[in-house]
Motif scaffolding. Structure first.
Motif, PDB file in Angstrom:
ATOM      1  N   HIS A 304       2.662  10.106 -26.604  1.00 29.62           N
ATOM      2  CA  HIS A 304       3.700  10.999 -26.094  1.00 29.62           C
ATOM      3  C   HIS A 304       3.991  10.706 -24.631  1.00 29.62           C
ATOM      4  O   HIS A 304       3.219  10.040 -23.939  1.00 29.62           O
ATOM      5  CB  HIS A 304       3.255  12.459 -26.245  1.00 29.62           C
ATOM      6  CG  HIS A 304       2.177  12.854 -25.271  1.00 29.62           C
ATOM      7  ND1 HIS A 304       2.426  13.528 -24.094  1.00 29.62           N
ATOM      8  CD2 HIS A 304       0.824  12.659 -25.297  1.00 29.62           C
ATOM      9  CE1 HIS A 304       1.293  13.745 -23.444  1.00 29.62           C
ATOM     10  NE2 HIS A 304       0.306  13.222 -24.150  1.00 29.62           N
ATOM     11  N   ALA A 308       6.484  14.977 -25.367  1.00 32.03           N
ATOM     12  CA  ALA A 308       7.433  14.557 -26.393  1.00 32.03           C
ATOM     13  C   ALA A 308       6.924  13.285 -27.065  1.00 32.03           C
ATOM     14  O   ALA A 308       6.541  12.326 -26.391  1.00 32.03           O
ATOM     15  CB  ALA A 308       8.810  14.315 -25.785  1.00 32.03           C
ATOM     16  N   SER A 309       6.917  13.274 -28.390  1.00 28.80           N
ATOM     17  CA  SER A 309       6.431  12.118 -29.130  1.00 28.80           C
ATOM     18  C   SER A 309       7.184  10.858 -28.743  1.00 28.80           C
ATOM     19  O   SER A 309       8.416  10.862 -28.621  1.00 28.80           O
ATOM     20  CB  SER A 309       6.573  12.358 -30.635  1.00 28.80           C
ATOM     21  OG  SER A 309       6.273  11.181 -31.371  1.00 28.80           O
ATOM     22  N   SER A 310       6.450   9.778 -28.554  1.00 21.45           N
ATOM     23  CA  SER A 310       7.061   8.494 -28.218  1.00 21.45           C
ATOM     24  C   SER A 310       7.654   7.812 -29.447  1.00 21.45           C
ATOM     25  O   SER A 310       8.465   6.897 -29.317  1.00 21.45           O
ATOM     26  CB  SER A 310       6.014   7.562 -27.591  1.00 21.45           C
ATOM     27  OG  SER A 310       5.428   8.154 -26.448  1.00 21.45           O
ATOM     28  N   GLU A 316       6.921  17.491 -30.887  1.00 26.04           N
ATOM     29  CA  GLU A 316       6.468  17.849 -29.547  1.00 26.04           C
ATOM     30  C   GLU A 316       4.985  18.241 -29.591  1.00 26.04           C
ATOM     31  O   GLU A 316       4.465  18.681 -30.608  1.00 26.04           O
ATOM     32  CB  GLU A 316       7.296  19.010 -29.006  1.00 26.04           C
ATOM     33  CG  GLU A 316       8.794  18.888 -29.197  1.00 26.04           C
ATOM     34  CD  GLU A 316       9.424  17.760 -28.397  1.00 26.04           C
ATOM     35  OE1 GLU A 316       8.853  17.402 -27.346  1.00 26.04           O
ATOM     36  OE2 GLU A 316      10.477  17.250 -28.810  1.00 26.04           O
TER      37      GLU A 316
END
Length: 320
Positions: A304, A308-310, A316
């Motif tokens: 993340h 926020a997730s990459s 989230e």
């Protein structure tokens, strides 16, 4: 399949705060909590635990903590506060709902709930914390040690250890607190790999949190760095430093090995040991993301940036 706007996994303090924020933005979140109450891990902490921050700095958005704002609330007060907060929350809170898996589904997610079917949502907030995944380091001889071994997550109080020889492993707040109260009932040592670092809880008559807030150091991005140093200091009003100074408990370098029911110290001496308590922290508890490609790294930590997730927009993380 039930279709909802947002799903929050975990009804502890982070999950409740996330649900509040989503509601403030006009969304209608569904909060899925595995246990039978929205209080997170707090009901399971040791009996003597109190917050390290005063009540005035411990409230969640939209609801003061109540009572004397300068007191340090006890564990049970936190549980009562969180359940009251959940009752007032403008969200669909569902207890007894354990999430087993999350799948990517055409720009959104499918959330699978044990024994309850599935939900679909375009936003998923993982707020399940880390209490469900206590870290147990691979200490030499630990697997064959004949004495009692438990993590701080399983510790409740000193009474069961009265008169025993106990070693607590760790240098953080919980380790020092647990060792100090055990030392009143048993012969206890605190074992650490590095010196214990203390931070004064009060400066010029005010709690440390007052000065961090007043100075602006409690805000991002500098605040994040201050809150997550490599070795967080023990917040102390003087009692814990005094306890280590008077050897209640005594503080020793980390032992070199456990053998049968004995411990070998760095100086080569050995002695019988009844119990070992690992106050060695936790890791993110996100088993339901194991099948979501790229969400976690090989160690099970979320990939993340700022929560926020990459890998998956709309996924989230809070409470890390």
């Amino acid at each position: 399949m039930e279709h909802v706007e947002a799903v929050v996994i975990g009804g502890g303090q982070s999950g409740l705060t996330a649900a509040h924020a989503l509601a403030q933005k006009g969304l209608k979140p569904v909060v899925l909590e595995a246990s039978d109450q929205a209080a997170g891990s707090w009901p399971h902490y040791y009996d003597s635990l109190t917050l390290f921050s005063p009540a005035r700095f411990s409230a969640l958005p939209g609801m003061p903590f109540g009572g004397n704002p300068d007191r340090y609330p006890h564990r049970d007060e936190v549980v009562t506060y969180l359940t009251a907060y959940a009752d007032r929350l403008q969200a669909d809170l569902r207890t007894g709902r354990r999430v087993t898996a999350i799948r990517a589904d055409g720009g959104g997610f499918t959330v699978e709930v044990e024994g309850e079917g599935r939900l679909s949502a375009r936003v998923v907030v993982a707020a399940s914390g880390s209490f469900g995944r206590p870290h147990r380091p691979d200490l030499p001889g630990l697997k064959t040690f004949a004495g009692q071994v438990l993590h701080a997550a399983d510790y409740r109080g000193p009474a069961p250890f009265a008169g025993q020889r106990v070693v607590v492993v760790g240098a953080g707040n919980s380790a020092v607190q647990i060792a100090a109260e055990l030392a009143l009932e048993s012969r206890t040592s605190l074992a650490t790999r590095a010196p214990v670092k203390f931070a004064r809880q009060h400066l010029l008559g005010k709690d440390l949190h007052f000065w961090l807030t007043r100075s602006g150091l409690d805000t991002a991005p500098l605040g994040r760095l201050l809150k997550t140093p490599p070795a967080p200091p023990v917040l102390d009003d003087g009692r814990y430093r005094a306890a280590l100074t008077t050897d209640t408990p005594d503080h020793r370098p980390m032992f070199t090995r456990l053998t049968d029911d004995r411990v070998t110290w760095a100086d080569g001496t050995t002695e019988r040991l009844d119990a070992l308590i690992l106050a060695t922290g936790y890791r993110p508890h996100l088993p339901y993301l194991a099948g979501l490609d790229g969400a976690l790294n090989p160690a099970g930590h979320p990939r993340h940036r700022g929560g926020a997730s990459s890998a998956h927009p709309g996924l989230e993380f809070v409470g890390l």
